[in-house]
Design a protein around this motif. Sequence first.
Motif, PDB file in Angstrom:
ATOM      1  N   SER A  11       0.844  -1.192   0.000  1.00 26.44           N
ATOM      2  CA  SER A  11       0.000   0.000   0.000  1.00 26.44           C
ATOM      3  C   SER A  11       0.878   1.240   0.000  1.00 26.44           C
ATOM      4  N   ALA A  12       0.465   2.169  -0.847  1.00 20.50           N
ATOM      5  CA  ALA A  12       1.158   3.455  -0.952  1.00 20.50           C
ATOM      6  C   ALA A  12       0.141   4.513  -1.343  1.00 20.50           C
ATOM      7  N   PRO A  13       0.185   5.675  -0.715  1.00 22.47           N
ATOM      8  CA  PRO A  13      -0.671   6.764  -1.179  1.00 22.47           C
ATOM      9  C   PRO A  13      -0.297   7.110  -2.625  1.00 22.47           C
ATOM     10  N   ARG A  14      -1.265   7.549  -3.395  1.00 18.78           N
ATOM     11  CA  ARG A  14      -1.041   7.838  -4.822  1.00 18.78           C
ATOM     12  C   ARG A  14       0.139   8.778  -5.033  1.00 18.78           C
ATOM     13  N   ALA A  15       0.258   9.787  -4.203  1.00 16.17           N
ATOM     14  CA  ALA A  15       1.341  10.770  -4.368  1.00 16.17           C
ATOM     15  C   ALA A  15       2.727  10.154  -4.180  1.00 16.17           C
ATOM     16  N   LEU A  16       2.799   9.049  -3.465  1.00 12.48           N
ATOM     17  CA  LEU A  16       4.080   8.401  -3.200  1.00 12.48           C
ATOM     18  C   LEU A  16       4.504   7.445  -4.318  1.00 12.48           C
ATOM     19  N   CYS A  17       3.572   7.018  -5.146  1.00  8.98           N
ATOM     20  CA  CYS A  17       3.860   6.012  -6.178  1.00  8.98           C
ATOM     21  C   CYS A  17       5.024   6.385  -7.105  1.00  8.98           C
ATOM     22  N   PRO A  18       5.074   7.611  -7.661  1.00 11.79           N
ATOM     23  CA  PRO A  18       6.220   7.934  -8.522  1.00 11.79           C
ATOM     24  C   PRO A  18       7.544   7.941  -7.767  1.00 11.79           C
ATOM     25  N   HIS A  19       7.504   8.297  -6.491  1.00 13.17           N
ATOM     26  CA  HIS A  19       8.728   8.312  -5.687  1.00 13.17           C
ATOM     27  C   HIS A  19       9.239   6.888  -5.460  1.00 13.17           C
ATOM     28  N   VAL A  20       8.313   5.943  -5.290  1.00 20.70           N
ATOM     29  CA  VAL A  20       8.700   4.533  -5.165  1.00 20.70           C
ATOM     30  C   VAL A  20       9.395   4.093  -6.456  1.00 20.70           C
ATOM     31  N   GLU A  21       8.817   4.441  -7.591  1.00 21.58           N
ATOM     32  CA  GLU A  21       9.423   4.070  -8.879  1.00 21.58           C
ATOM     33  C   GLU A  21      10.816   4.671  -9.026  1.00 21.58           C
ATOM     34  N   TRP A  22      10.970   5.931  -8.647  1.00 20.49           N
ATOM     35  CA  TRP A  22      12.284   6.578  -8.751  1.00 20.49           C
ATOM     36  C   TRP A  22      13.298   5.909  -7.833  1.00 20.49           C
ATOM     37  N   ALA A  23      12.875   5.555  -6.634  1.00 21.26           N
ATOM     38  CA  ALA A  23      13.799   4.903  -5.696  1.00 21.26           C
ATOM     39  C   ALA A  23      14.236   3.540  -6.222  1.00 21.26           C
ATOM     40  N   VAL A  24      13.300   2.776  -6.747  1.00 21.84           N
ATOM     41  CA  VAL A  24      13.623   1.454  -7.300  1.00 21.84           C
ATOM     42  C   VAL A  24      14.541   1.609  -8.511  1.00 21.84           C
ATOM     43  N   ALA A  25      14.239   2.565  -9.365  1.00 20.72           N
ATOM     44  CA  ALA A  25      15.082   2.817 -10.532  1.00 20.72           C
ATOM     45  C   ALA A  25      16.500   3.205 -10.110  1.00 20.72           C
ATOM     46  N   SER A  64      16.269  -0.536   1.945  1.00 17.27           N
ATOM     47  CA  SER A  64      16.838   0.688   2.515  1.00 17.27           C
ATOM     48  C   SER A  64      16.309   1.936   1.812  1.00 17.27           C
ATOM     49  N   ALA A  65      16.145   1.838   0.494  1.00 14.77           N
ATOM     50  CA  ALA A  65      15.662   2.988  -0.269  1.00 14.77           C
ATOM     51  C   ALA A  65      14.214   3.327   0.058  1.00 14.77           C
ATOM     52  N   LEU A  66      13.436   2.333   0.500  1.00 13.26           N
ATOM     53  CA  LEU A  66      12.005   2.541   0.734  1.00 13.26           C
ATOM     54  C   LEU A  66      11.614   2.642   2.206  1.00 13.26           C
ATOM     55  N   ARG A  67      12.466   2.276   3.107  1.00 11.62           N
ATOM     56  CA  ARG A  67      12.088   2.065   4.497  1.00 11.62           C
ATOM     57  C   ARG A  67      11.646   3.285   5.284  1.00 11.62           C
ATOM     58  N   GLY A  68      12.037   4.445   4.949  1.00  5.70           N
ATOM     59  CA  GLY A  68      11.734   5.612   5.769  1.00  5.70           C
ATOM     60  C   GLY A  68      10.453   6.337   5.410  1.00  5.70           C
ATOM     61  N   TRP A  69       9.690   5.836   4.459  1.00  8.27           N
ATOM     62  CA  TRP A  69       8.521   6.565   3.994  1.00  8.27           C
ATOM     63  C   TRP A  69       7.283   6.166   4.776  1.00  8.27           C
ATOM     64  N   HIS A  70       6.720   7.138   5.447  1.00  6.37           N
ATOM     65  CA  HIS A  70       5.516   6.922   6.235  1.00  6.37           C
ATOM     66  C   HIS A  70       4.357   6.523   5.305  1.00  6.37           C
ATOM     67  N   LEU A  71       3.515   5.642   5.762  1.00  7.48           N
ATOM     68  CA  LEU A  71       2.336   5.149   5.049  1.00  7.48           C
ATOM     69  C   LEU A  71       2.658   4.153   3.934  1.00  7.48           C
ATOM     70  N   LEU A  72       3.893   3.715   3.828  1.00 11.50           N
ATOM     71  CA  LEU A  72       4.274   2.732   2.815  1.00 11.50           C
ATOM     72  C   LEU A  72       4.413   1.364   3.464  1.00 11.50           C
ATOM     73  N   ARG A  73       3.723   0.385   2.898  1.00 15.29           N
ATOM     74  CA  ARG A  73       3.846  -1.010   3.337  1.00 15.29           C
ATOM     75  C   ARG A  73       4.447  -1.785   2.177  1.00 15.29           C
ATOM     76  N   PHE A  74       5.515  -2.529   2.446  1.00 18.10           N
ATOM     77  CA  PHE A  74       6.140  -3.271   1.356  1.00 18.10           C
ATOM     78  C   PHE A  74       6.877  -4.496   1.880  1.00 18.10           C
ATOM     79  N   GLU A  75       7.186  -5.386   0.942  1.00 18.85           N
ATOM     80  CA  GLU A  75       8.064  -6.521   1.193  1.00 18.85           C
ATOM     81  C   GLU A  75       8.999  -6.648  -0.001  1.00 18.85           C
ATOM     82  N   VAL A  76      10.214  -7.066   0.262  1.00 19.71           N
ATOM     83  CA  VAL A  76      11.184  -7.353  -0.784  1.00 19.71           C
ATOM     84  C   VAL A  76      11.719  -8.748  -0.507  1.00 19.71           C
ATOM     85  N   THR A  77      11.719  -9.580  -1.531  1.00 18.73           N
ATOM     86  CA  THR A  77      12.297 -10.911  -1.389  1.00 18.73           C
ATOM     87  C   THR A  77      13.435 -11.073  -2.388  1.00 18.73           C
ATOM     88  N   ALA A  78      14.375 -11.922  -2.036  1.00 17.78           N
ATOM     89  CA  ALA A  78      15.458 -12.304  -2.937  1.00 17.78           C
ATOM     90  C   ALA A  78      15.608 -13.817  -2.853  1.00 17.78           C
TER      91      ALA A  78
END
Length: 164
Positions: A11-25, A64-78
Motif C-alpha cells: 500500500s502506498a498513497p497515490r502521491a508516493l507512487c512515482p517516488h517509489v518508482e524513482w527509488a527502485v530505478a 533501505s531505499a524505501l524504508r523511511g517513507w511513512h504510510l508505505l507497506r512493502f516486502e522485498v524478497t530475494a
Amino acid sequence: MTTRGVLYVHSAPRALCPHVEWAVAGVLGTRVSLDWIRQPAAPGTWRSEFSWQGQVGTASKLASALRGWHLLRFEVTAEPCPTAEGERYSCTPDLGIYHAVTGMHGDILIPEDRLRAALQRSRQGETDLEAELNKLLGKPWDDELEPFRYAGEGAPVRWLHQVV
C-alpha cells in the motif's frame, strides 16, 4: 553473482507512487514503471508487484531505499543463489522493518545467536519466549501485512521461477 526477487508494494498513497518508482530505478540503475492497482484493504492507496534481477544485496538496497517513507507497506524478497541465502524484508509504518534470511524452500533461518539471546531474555524474565520467537519469525509483520497481500479481483498472477 546475480539473484532475482520480487518487490511487493502492499500500500502506498497515490502521491508516493512515482517516488517509489524513482527509488527502485535508482537502486537498479534502469528506468522502472510499476503497474499500480487500487488496494482494497486500504481505500485511497495503491499496490504493485515488480520482479527484479540484480546483484546479491539488491534486496537490502531496495528495502533501505524505501524504508523511511511513512504510510508505505512493502516486502522485498530475494531468491537464494550459489553464493548467498535468500532474504525477506517486510516493512510497515507501525512496526518498521523486519529482515529474515531464507533458505532454498523459503523457510526463515534464524541464527543461533539470536535464538540464544531470546532464550536469555526469557530466562531473565524480560520477555515471554513465545513472543520473542514470534518476533524472530516476523509474525507481527505477517499479521499486519496479511490483509494487504490479497489484492482482490484483477490481481496479477505470480508465476514461480523454480519448483522445489
